[in-house]
Design a protein around this motif. Sequence first.
Motif, PDB file in Angstrom:
ATOM      1  N   ALA A  39       0.832  -1.207   0.000  1.00 31.50           N
ATOM      2  CA  ALA A  39       0.000   0.000   0.000  1.00 31.50           C
ATOM      3  C   ALA A  39       0.866   1.256   0.000  1.00 31.50           C
ATOM      4  CB  ALA A  39      -0.923  -0.014   1.221  1.00 31.50           C
ATOM      5  N   ASP A  40       1.997   1.172   0.649  1.00 30.62           N
ATOM      6  CA  ASP A  40       2.921   2.306   0.722  1.00 30.62           C
ATOM      7  C   ASP A  40       3.357   2.756  -0.667  1.00 30.62           C
ATOM      8  OD1 ASP A  40       4.832   4.104   2.135  1.00 30.62           O
ATOM      9  OD2 ASP A  40       6.339   2.751   1.297  1.00 30.62           O
ATOM     10  N   CYS A  41       3.535   1.788  -1.581  1.00 31.73           N
ATOM     11  CA  CYS A  41       4.046   2.143  -2.911  1.00 31.73           C
ATOM     12  C   CYS A  41       3.052   1.850  -4.035  1.00 31.73           C
ATOM     13  CB  CYS A  41       5.370   1.439  -3.189  1.00 31.73           C
ATOM     14  SG  CYS A  41       5.293  -0.361  -3.152  1.00 31.73           S
ATOM     15  N   GLY A  42       1.810   1.516  -3.670  1.00 31.86           N
ATOM     16  CA  GLY A  42       0.772   1.369  -4.679  1.00 31.86           C
ATOM     17  C   GLY A  42       0.819   0.087  -5.471  1.00 31.86           C
ATOM     18  N   LEU A  43       1.342  -0.995  -4.897  1.00 34.13           N
ATOM     19  CA  LEU A  43       1.419  -2.269  -5.596  1.00 34.13           C
ATOM     20  C   LEU A  43       0.396  -3.262  -5.047  1.00 34.13           C
ATOM     21  CD1 LEU A  43       5.278  -2.856  -5.935  1.00 34.13           C
ATOM     22  CD2 LEU A  43       3.695  -1.939  -7.649  1.00 34.13           C
ATOM     23  N   LYS A  44       0.155  -4.314  -5.850  1.00 37.29           N
ATOM     24  CA  LYS A  44      -0.685  -5.440  -5.456  1.00 37.29           C
ATOM     25  C   LYS A  44       0.166  -6.710  -5.498  1.00 37.29           C
ATOM     26  CE  LYS A  44      -4.464  -2.945  -5.316  1.00 37.29           C
ATOM     27  NZ  LYS A  44      -5.142  -2.643  -4.004  1.00 37.29           N
ATOM     28  N   PRO A  45      -0.306  -7.785  -4.873  1.00 35.04           N
ATOM     29  CA  PRO A  45       0.470  -9.033  -4.914  1.00 35.04           C
ATOM     30  C   PRO A  45       0.842  -9.486  -6.330  1.00 35.04           C
ATOM     31  CG  PRO A  45      -1.233  -9.208  -3.245  1.00 35.04           C
ATOM     32  CD  PRO A  45      -1.469  -7.906  -3.952  1.00 35.04           C
ATOM     33  N   LYS A  46      -0.014  -9.225  -7.312  1.00 40.87           N
ATOM     34  CA  LYS A  46       0.289  -9.641  -8.685  1.00 40.87           C
ATOM     35  C   LYS A  46       1.496  -8.916  -9.268  1.00 40.87           C
ATOM     36  CE  LYS A  46      -2.957  -6.333 -10.766  1.00 40.87           C
ATOM     37  NZ  LYS A  46      -1.905  -5.449 -11.300  1.00 40.87           N
ATOM     38  N   ASP A  47       1.881  -7.794  -8.653  1.00 43.34           N
ATOM     39  CA  ASP A  47       3.015  -7.019  -9.154  1.00 43.34           C
ATOM     40  C   ASP A  47       4.349  -7.517  -8.614  1.00 43.34           C
ATOM     41  OD1 ASP A  47       1.288  -5.143 -10.499  1.00 43.34           O
ATOM     42  OD2 ASP A  47       0.839  -4.279  -8.526  1.00 43.34           O
ATOM     43  N   ILE A  48       4.307  -8.420  -7.644  1.00 44.78           N
ATOM     44  CA  ILE A  48       5.515  -8.928  -6.997  1.00 44.78           C
ATOM     45  C   ILE A  48       5.954 -10.218  -7.685  1.00 44.78           C
ATOM     46  CG2 ILE A  48       6.511  -9.744  -4.821  1.00 44.78           C
ATOM     47  CD1 ILE A  48       5.670  -6.804  -4.702  1.00 44.78           C
ATOM     48  N   ASP A  49       7.244 -10.324  -8.033  1.00 40.31           N
ATOM     49  CA  ASP A  49       7.723 -11.573  -8.636  1.00 40.31           C
ATOM     50  C   ASP A  49       8.944 -12.157  -7.920  1.00 40.31           C
ATOM     51  OD1 ASP A  49       9.599  -9.733  -9.457  1.00 40.31           O
ATOM     52  OD2 ASP A  49       9.463 -10.204 -11.598  1.00 40.31           O
ATOM     53  N   GLY A  50       9.213 -11.666  -6.708  1.00 41.82           N
ATOM     54  CA  GLY A  50      10.270 -12.226  -5.878  1.00 41.82           C
ATOM     55  C   GLY A  50       9.887 -12.126  -4.415  1.00 41.82           C
ATOM     56  N   VAL A  51      10.223 -13.148  -3.633  1.00 35.73           N
ATOM     57  CA  VAL A  51       9.859 -13.182  -2.207  1.00 35.73           C
ATOM     58  C   VAL A  51      11.047 -13.666  -1.386  1.00 35.73           C
ATOM     59  CG1 VAL A  51       8.397 -14.281  -0.464  1.00 35.73           C
ATOM     60  CG2 VAL A  51       7.408 -13.596  -2.648  1.00 35.73           C
ATOM     61  N   ALA A  52      11.306 -12.986  -0.275  1.00 37.12           N
ATOM     62  CA  ALA A  52      12.331 -13.419   0.672  1.00 37.12           C
ATOM     63  C   ALA A  52      11.778 -13.313   2.085  1.00 37.12           C
ATOM     64  CB  ALA A  52      13.593 -12.568   0.539  1.00 37.12           C
ATOM     65  N   VAL A  73      13.164 -16.680  -5.129  1.00 35.06           N
ATOM     66  CA  VAL A  73      12.885 -16.728  -3.693  1.00 35.06           C
ATOM     67  C   VAL A  73      14.202 -16.834  -2.925  1.00 35.06           C
ATOM     68  CG1 VAL A  73      10.611 -17.797  -3.965  1.00 35.06           C
ATOM     69  CG2 VAL A  73      12.614 -19.246  -3.648  1.00 35.06           C
ATOM     70  N   ASP A  74      14.147 -16.409  -1.679  1.00 35.99           N
ATOM     71  CA  ASP A  74      15.314 -16.512  -0.801  1.00 35.99           C
ATOM     72  C   ASP A  74      14.829 -16.790   0.614  1.00 35.99           C
ATOM     73  OD1 ASP A  74      17.746 -16.380   0.470  1.00 35.99           O
ATOM     74  OD2 ASP A  74      18.090 -14.250   0.108  1.00 35.99           O
ATOM     75  N   GLY A  75      15.290 -17.892   1.176  1.00 32.07           N
ATOM     76  CA  GLY A  75      14.949 -18.235   2.557  1.00 32.07           C
ATOM     77  C   GLY A  75      16.156 -18.245   3.465  1.00 32.07           C
ATOM     78  N   THR A  76      17.183 -17.453   3.102  1.00 30.08           N
ATOM     79  CA  THR A  76      18.408 -17.389   3.914  1.00 30.08           C
ATOM     80  C   THR A  76      18.080 -17.071   5.360  1.00 30.08           C
ATOM     81  OG1 THR A  76      19.717 -16.655   2.014  1.00 30.08           O
ATOM     82  CG2 THR A  76      20.618 -16.215   4.212  1.00 30.08           C
ATOM     83  N   GLY A  77      18.609 -17.878   6.279  1.00 23.51           N
ATOM     84  CA  GLY A  77      18.378 -17.643   7.696  1.00 23.51           C
ATOM     85  C   GLY A  77      19.668 -17.726   8.490  1.00 23.51           C
ATOM     86  N   VAL A  78      20.169 -16.587   8.926  1.00 19.10           N
ATOM     87  CA  VAL A  78      21.393 -16.539   9.740  1.00 19.10           C
ATOM     88  C   VAL A  78      21.151 -15.763  11.033  1.00 19.10           C
ATOM     89  CG1 VAL A  78      22.986 -16.801   7.794  1.00 19.10           C
ATOM     90  CG2 VAL A  78      22.213 -14.504   8.455  1.00 19.10           C
ATOM     91  N   GLY A  79      19.868 -15.705  11.458  1.00 19.31           N
ATOM     92  CA  GLY A  79      19.552 -14.950  12.657  1.00 19.31           C
ATOM     93  C   GLY A  79      18.995 -13.579  12.329  1.00 19.31           C
ATOM     94  N   GLY A  80      19.149 -12.671  13.274  1.00 24.86           N
ATOM     95  CA  GLY A  80      18.487 -11.371  13.198  1.00 24.86           C
ATOM     96  C   GLY A  80      18.926 -10.452  12.085  1.00 24.86           C
ATOM     97  N   VAL A  87      18.224  -8.200   1.549  1.00 25.58           N
ATOM     98  CA  VAL A  87      18.337  -6.981   0.736  1.00 25.58           C
ATOM     99  C   VAL A  87      19.483  -7.121  -0.256  1.00 25.58           C
ATOM    100  CG1 VAL A  87      18.902  -4.514   0.784  1.00 25.58           C
ATOM    101  CG2 VAL A  87      17.254  -5.444   2.418  1.00 25.58           C
ATOM    102  N   ARG A  88      20.609  -7.613   0.236  1.00 23.50           N
ATOM    103  CA  ARG A  88      21.775  -7.783  -0.640  1.00 23.50           C
ATOM    104  C   ARG A  88      21.484  -8.774  -1.776  1.00 23.50           C
ATOM    105  NH1 ARG A  88      27.771 -10.204  -0.164  1.00 23.50           N
ATOM    106  NH2 ARG A  88      28.886  -8.367  -0.931  1.00 23.50           N
ATOM    107  N   HIS A  89      20.898  -9.903  -1.410  1.00 28.77           N
ATOM    108  CA  HIS A  89      20.618 -10.933  -2.405  1.00 28.77           C
ATOM    109  C   HIS A  89      19.550 -10.465  -3.390  1.00 28.77           C
ATOM    110  CE1 HIS A  89      21.969 -14.117   0.805  1.00 28.77           C
ATOM    111  NE2 HIS A  89      22.932 -13.285   0.469  1.00 28.77           N
ATOM    112  N   ALA A  90      18.541  -9.759  -2.883  1.00 29.34           N
ATOM    113  CA  ALA A  90      17.480  -9.267  -3.759  1.00 29.34           C
ATOM    114  C   ALA A  90      18.020  -8.246  -4.756  1.00 29.34           C
ATOM    115  CB  ALA A  90      16.359  -8.649  -2.928  1.00 29.34           C
ATOM    116  N   ALA A  91      18.897  -7.359  -4.297  1.00 24.71           N
ATOM    117  CA  ALA A  91      19.496  -6.380  -5.195  1.00 24.71           C
ATOM    118  C   ALA A  91      20.277  -7.077  -6.304  1.00 24.71           C
ATOM    119  CB  ALA A  91      20.398  -5.435  -4.412  1.00 24.71           C
ATOM    120  N   ALA A  92      21.035  -8.110  -5.933  1.00 25.99           N
ATOM    121  CA  ALA A  92      21.803  -8.859  -6.927  1.00 25.99           C
ATOM    122  C   ALA A  92      20.883  -9.591  -7.899  1.00 25.99           C
ATOM    123  CB  ALA A  92      22.735  -9.850  -6.234  1.00 25.99           C
TER     124      ALA A  92
END
Length: 382
Positions: A39-52, A73-80, A87-92
């Motif tokens: 809502a902050d940027c005016g998008l809907k779920p259909k506009d998203i094509d990557g999830v982390a 998709v990215d499910g990297t889990g190294v804690g907090g 963010v780094r992986h998504a940018a790449a």
Amino acid sequence: MLGRGEIAIVGAAETTQLGAIPGMSQIMLHADAALNAMADCGLKPKDIDGVACVGPMMPQQIAHYLGITPKWVDGTGVGGCSFMLHVRHAAAAIHAGYANTILITHGESGKSRINATPRPAEPESLNGQFEMPFGPFGPPTLFPIPVLRYMKTHGVTHEDLATVAVVQREWAAKNPRAMFRDPITVDDVLSSRMIAYPFRILQCCLVTDGGGALILTRSDRAKDFPTKPVYILGTGESVETTMVSQMEDFNYSRAFRVAGPTAIEAAGIDRKDVDHMMIYDAFAHLPLYGLEDLGFCKPGEAAGFIREGNTRPGGKLPLNTTGGGLSYTHTGMYGMFALQESVRQMRGTAPAQVPGAKVSVCHGVGGMFSASGTIVFSNERP
């Protein structure tokens, strides 16, 4: 190679509520934050094509729940600090063409424990075999191992550690969403309940419910969105060990010393260019390590730097301007909230806004110095 400012944050939001949210499960918190960011940027779920996201929620759960069909998709889990790595992986990934618009979500029922999964050390794990038999249980009893060595090496006092909490409460007083806002003194901190030496309760993070979400895309698309873009100048990540007892040196974090300088070098900035900083503060010692390991202070000088007022409101390096994990909120994995504040500061919308801030460094820790991630943001594209 990823260019400075090539990728931008165009959507950012936290959950509608923070604190105690007993009516929402963890996946509901993820969804609340995600929908708020869209809502902050005016998008809907259909506009998203990557999830982390990070466990216990998996990307497939979030994608299904929100009705997203991702290409990445990215499910990297190294804690907090997992969210800094996301963010780094998504940018790449966007740079590589794997996705165009990526959603990073966080939701955690740290206080109410709704649908929360316990995370004990498995007996066969390294921690279970070589640390747990000696009696520690969780961060409050494991972090003191390096902290006591650090205090002795550098002559850091209990008053110095208490001052970190005092200064961050000054920032929290300016933030309507902060859990703790009343002023405190060094004496208040040192007379609060002992948890595990040397930490008293006011030097330990909050335990809350909540979450947040970010949306990333190419900077050349930023004009298509109603929000002020926040550009990613540089990123860094590293890991060391899951066992705090096996750190290379208790006086610094090797992961910090890799992730932070890597991000700053990639951003092409000097330390003096930084107007605002967030350092993950699950406990009061972490800002000291962060300032030193990222090169803002020499070894042993961070306590004096904070004591002299450099990080408090009006200081030359505003630090943890929400009040941090000690006073704002801390659901268990705090990195998303640090990122949210860096974005707000760069947008000029933070409750305790730093006047004229153009560059923010956001630095996170995972586990007990086991991992680290750093992001450098700016509101100006190079």
